[in-house]
Write an enzyme that holds these catalytic residues in place. Structure first.
Site, mmCIF file in Angstrom:
data_model
loop_
_atom_site.group_PDB
_atom_site.id
_atom_site.type_symbol
_atom_site.label_atom_id
_atom_site.label_comp_id
_atom_site.label_asym_id
_atom_site.label_seq_id
_atom_site.Cartn_x
_atom_site.Cartn_y
_atom_site.Cartn_z
ATOM 1 N N CYS A 138 0.856 -1.198 0.000
ATOM 2 C CA CYS A 138 0.000 0.000 0.000
ATOM 3 C C CYS A 138 0.882 1.234 0.000
ATOM 4 O O CYS A 138 1.894 1.292 0.686
ATOM 5 C CB CYS A 138 -0.894 0.042 1.239
ATOM 6 S SG CYS A 138 -2.248 -1.128 1.217
ATOM 7 N N ILE A 139 0.481 2.212 -0.789
ATOM 8 C CA ILE A 139 1.243 3.458 -0.884
ATOM 9 C C ILE A 139 0.871 4.384 0.257
ATOM 10 O O ILE A 139 -0.221 4.493 0.649
ATOM 11 C CB ILE A 139 0.989 4.160 -2.243
ATOM 12 C CG1 ILE A 139 1.411 3.214 -3.350
ATOM 13 C CG2 ILE A 139 1.712 5.464 -2.326
ATOM 14 C CD1 ILE A 139 1.019 3.700 -4.735
#
Length: 105
Positions: free
Chosen positions: A104-105
């Site tokens: 996940c960014i």
């Protein structure tokens, strides 16, 4: 180290607001975390995903990716995006009191 208070309990969080110690999370905190993140109400479908995220974290040491979440949680990807706008795995993890899932960014 930053902290946040949910359901009257102060917890340590990282710079993005993810719990540093997931064992400090309690279900009573989830609605407050959700509201702070723009999710006004947690429905049964939200809870299904939140509980699934916690289970996966406890079993594997990380939350699932969006793809895995859509395949294994019982909630299709399209619905996940409606329930948790802007990034279902990341937002569901935050509400569930677990660290941000890998990828996940």
């Amino acid at each position: 180290m930053p902290t946040r208070t949910y359901a009257g309990v102060e917890v340590a969080v990282d710079e993005q607001g993810f719990f540093l110690d997931p064992s400090r999370w309690d279900e009573a905190m989830a609605p407050e975390i959700a509201a702070a993140e723009g999710v006004a109400e947690l429905t049964d479908r939200h809870w299904q995903v939140v509980k699934f995220m916690r289970h996966e974290y406890e079993e594997k040491g990380t939350g699932p990716s969006v793809r895995a979440l859509g395949k294994t949680s019982g909630v299709p990807i399209k619905e996940l995006y409606a329930l948790f706008p802007g990034g279902p795995a990341k937002l569901a993890a935050k509400i569930a009191g677990i660290p941000k899932p890998r990828g996940c960014i």
